[in-house]
Design a protein around this motif. Structure first.
Motif, PDB file in Angstrom:
ATOM      1  N   LEU A   1      16.886   7.293 -21.317  1.00 43.46           N
ATOM      2  CA  LEU A   1      17.295   6.297 -20.336  1.00 43.46           C
ATOM      3  C   LEU A   1      16.226   5.219 -20.174  1.00 43.46           C
ATOM      4  N   PRO A   2      16.648   3.978 -19.902  1.00 44.16           N
ATOM      5  CA  PRO A   2      15.687   2.886 -19.743  1.00 44.16           C
ATOM      6  C   PRO A   2      14.835   3.051 -18.494  1.00 44.16           C
ATOM      7  N   ARG A   3      13.559   2.722 -18.622  1.00 41.66           N
ATOM      8  CA  ARG A   3      12.631   2.769 -17.489  1.00 41.66           C
ATOM      9  C   ARG A   3      12.586   1.457 -16.730  1.00 41.66           C
ATOM     10  N   GLU A   4      13.109   0.377 -17.308  1.00 43.16           N
ATOM     11  CA  GLU A   4      13.151  -0.895 -16.590  1.00 43.16           C
ATOM     12  C   GLU A   4      14.196  -0.807 -15.481  1.00 43.16           C
ATOM     13  N   ALA A   5      13.794  -1.165 -14.277  1.00 39.33           N
ATOM     14  CA  ALA A   5      14.664  -0.963 -13.119  1.00 39.33           C
ATOM     15  C   ALA A   5      16.009  -1.656 -13.262  1.00 39.33           C
ATOM     16  N   MET A   6      16.034  -2.879 -13.762  1.00 38.98           N
ATOM     17  CA  MET A   6      17.284  -3.624 -13.835  1.00 38.98           C
ATOM     18  C   MET A   6      18.170  -3.196 -15.000  1.00 38.98           C
TER      19      MET A   6
ATOM     20  N   SER B   1      15.106  -7.754   1.844  1.00 36.61           N
ATOM     21  CA  SER B   1      13.811  -7.069   1.914  1.00 36.61           C
ATOM     22  C   SER B   1      13.056  -7.202   0.594  1.00 36.61           C
ATOM     23  N   GLU B   2      11.738  -7.405   0.701  1.00 38.89           N
ATOM     24  CA  GLU B   2      10.868  -7.413  -0.467  1.00 38.89           C
ATOM     25  C   GLU B   2      10.040  -6.129  -0.554  1.00 38.89           C
ATOM     26  N   GLN B   3      10.498  -5.094   0.122  1.00 39.95           N
ATOM     27  CA  GLN B   3       9.786  -3.810   0.096  1.00 39.95           C
ATOM     28  C   GLN B   3       9.662  -3.291  -1.336  1.00 39.95           C
ATOM     29  N   GLY B   4       8.464  -2.922  -1.726  1.00 36.65           N
ATOM     30  CA  GLY B   4       8.256  -2.327  -3.033  1.00 36.65           C
ATOM     31  C   GLY B   4       8.620  -0.854  -3.029  1.00 36.65           C
ATOM     32  N   ILE B   5       9.187  -0.383  -4.136  1.00 34.31           N
ATOM     33  CA  ILE B   5       9.664   0.995  -4.234  1.00 34.31           C
ATOM     34  C   ILE B   5       9.255   1.596  -5.575  1.00 34.31           C
ATOM     35  N   GLU B   6       8.719   2.807  -5.537  1.00 38.33           N
ATOM     36  CA  GLU B   6       8.478   3.603  -6.741  1.00 38.33           C
ATOM     37  C   GLU B   6       9.560   4.664  -6.841  1.00 38.33           C
TER      38      GLU B   6
ATOM     39  N   LYS C   1       3.101  -3.344  -3.296  1.00 36.63           N
ATOM     40  CA  LYS C   1       3.512  -4.358  -4.260  1.00 36.63           C
ATOM     41  C   LYS C   1       5.033  -4.490  -4.276  1.00 36.63           C
ATOM     42  N   PRO C   2       5.578  -5.714  -4.191  1.00 36.49           N
ATOM     43  CA  PRO C   2       7.038  -5.888  -4.207  1.00 36.49           C
ATOM     44  C   PRO C   2       7.650  -5.447  -5.541  1.00 36.49           C
ATOM     45  N   GLY C   3       8.940  -5.185  -5.512  1.00 35.87           N
ATOM     46  CA  GLY C   3       9.660  -4.826  -6.727  1.00 35.87           C
ATOM     47  C   GLY C   3       9.950  -3.342  -6.814  1.00 35.87           C
ATOM     48  N   VAL C   4      10.924  -3.009  -7.661  1.00 36.92           N
ATOM     49  CA  VAL C   4      11.316  -1.619  -7.906  1.00 36.92           C
ATOM     50  C   VAL C   4      10.745  -1.194  -9.251  1.00 36.92           C
ATOM     51  N   GLU C   5       9.993  -0.102  -9.255  1.00 39.03           N
ATOM     52  CA  GLU C   5       9.390   0.405 -10.483  1.00 39.03           C
ATOM     53  C   GLU C   5       9.772   1.864 -10.687  1.00 39.03           C
ATOM     54  N   ILE C   6      10.315   2.167 -11.857  1.00 36.27           N
ATOM     55  CA  ILE C   6      10.639   3.556 -12.190  1.00 36.27           C
ATOM     56  C   ILE C   6       9.392   4.200 -12.787  1.00 36.27           C
TER      57      ILE C   6
END
Length: 315
Positions: free
Chosen positions: A55-60, A77-82, A40-45
């Motif tokens: 600390l905030p869990r929202e990536a941005m 890149s649209e690589q998804g990252i955990e 899945k695309p996007g950065v998720e903490i």
């Protein structure tokens, strides 16, 4: 490679006379980050460990998250990252906590994506994390954490960063008292104008510090570790500052000042034995008024971030 674990070191910024232009990395403490690719695309903490939920869990809204996201956007890149972040230093400590997280994140994602950028080219993405954390994209923490060693920020426009050699065997002592100083507050109290007299004195100390490190000349380093502009203002935020600083000097330190915006204090010494003795004296100074503290002693970290052992299923 589908996952990676990276350590990024804490830093001492300003280094007495070099407000916003000097910084160096230390061996400990620091932050660790684990990145995993996902479909899945996007950065998720996924988790932040050691921050007590602050600390905030929202990536941005997170310094590591925004550094990773802006890097991915830059390379298209649209690589998804955990992301799993392991905070291993106090927040608001003056040790570059936000910078270490941002550096760990951008260094790790660059490695995970096959190293499309050189290490120096990662600096602007880490600086975005600093902009998020304190409102200013300064580099005196992120640059040494990313590049290792003692760093000079000669210019911000254009960005010009120089690594400076340091004497072999010189050690840093860091004492973090169990109080907190907000970086934005520490900047707010600073004066907007500086006298000509203090400017000339500070410029002489900045030049002397660089010359002392490069020669090397310990006596010159000691004479140059004097801040006549920032320290007199910020020291009022640290209880027993003058007493703790004097204890460090009496124990053989070359010099002692505030690490970053505080409340941590640092000292430089000729060797490990002196640095340890200095640290114990500084801790005793704080403890005399009932303030406990953490002590870190190390050489100048010349490596910067490092890849740790392979990620396990539970990491």
């Amino acid at each position: 490679m589908n996952s990676i674990r990276v350590f990024a070191p804490a830093t001492v910024a300003n280094v007495a006379c070099g407000f916003d232009i000097f910084g160096f990395a230390v061996d400990s403490p620091g932050d660790e980050i684990v990145l995993r690719k996902r479909d899945k695309p996007g950065v998720e903490i996924i988790d932040i460990i050691g921050d007590e939920g602050r600390l905030p869990r929202e990536a941005m809204r997170n310094t590591a998250g925004i550094a990773i996201q802006t890097f991915l956007q830059h390379i298209g890149s649209e690589q998804g990252i955990e992301v799993t972040l392991h905070k291993q230093m106090p927040l608001g400590s003056g040790l570059g906590s936000s910078a270490a997280s941002a550096v760990a994140g951008v260094f790790a994602i660059n490695e995970l994506m096959g190293r499309p950028l050189k290490t120096m080219d990662l600096l602007p993405f880490a600086m975005e994390g600093e902009r998020l954390a304190c409102g200013s994209a300064h580099a005196d923490n992120v640059a040494p954490s990313l590049l290792g060693g003692f760093v000079v920020i000669r210019s911000y426009n254009p960005l010009d960063v120089i690594r400076v050699n340091t004497p072999d065997g010189m050690h840093c002592t860091i004492v973090h008292p169990d109080i907190e100083v907000n970086t934005k507050d520490a900047r707010f109290i600073l004066k907007n104008e500086v006298s000509m007299k203090n400017t000339i004195t500070q410029m002489g100390n900045v030049a002397g510090m660089i010359a002392g490190l490069m020669k090397p000349d310990y006596d010159l380093i000691s004479r140059s570790m004097v801040d006549v502009i920032i320290e007199p203002v910020r020291s009022i935020l640290i209880p027993e500052f003058n007493e703790v600083k004097q204890a460090a000097l009496d124990s053989g330190a070359l010099g002692c000042s505030i690490s970053g915006s505080g409340p941590s204090m640092f000292a430089l010494s000729r060797d490990a034995e002196t640095a340890q003795r200095v640290g114990l004296a500084m801790q005793a100074g704080f403890l005399a008024v009932g303030i406990t503290s953490e002590l870190y002693v190390s050489e100048i970290n010349q490596q910067g971030p490092k890849i740790l052992s392979p990620v396990t299923a539970t990491a």
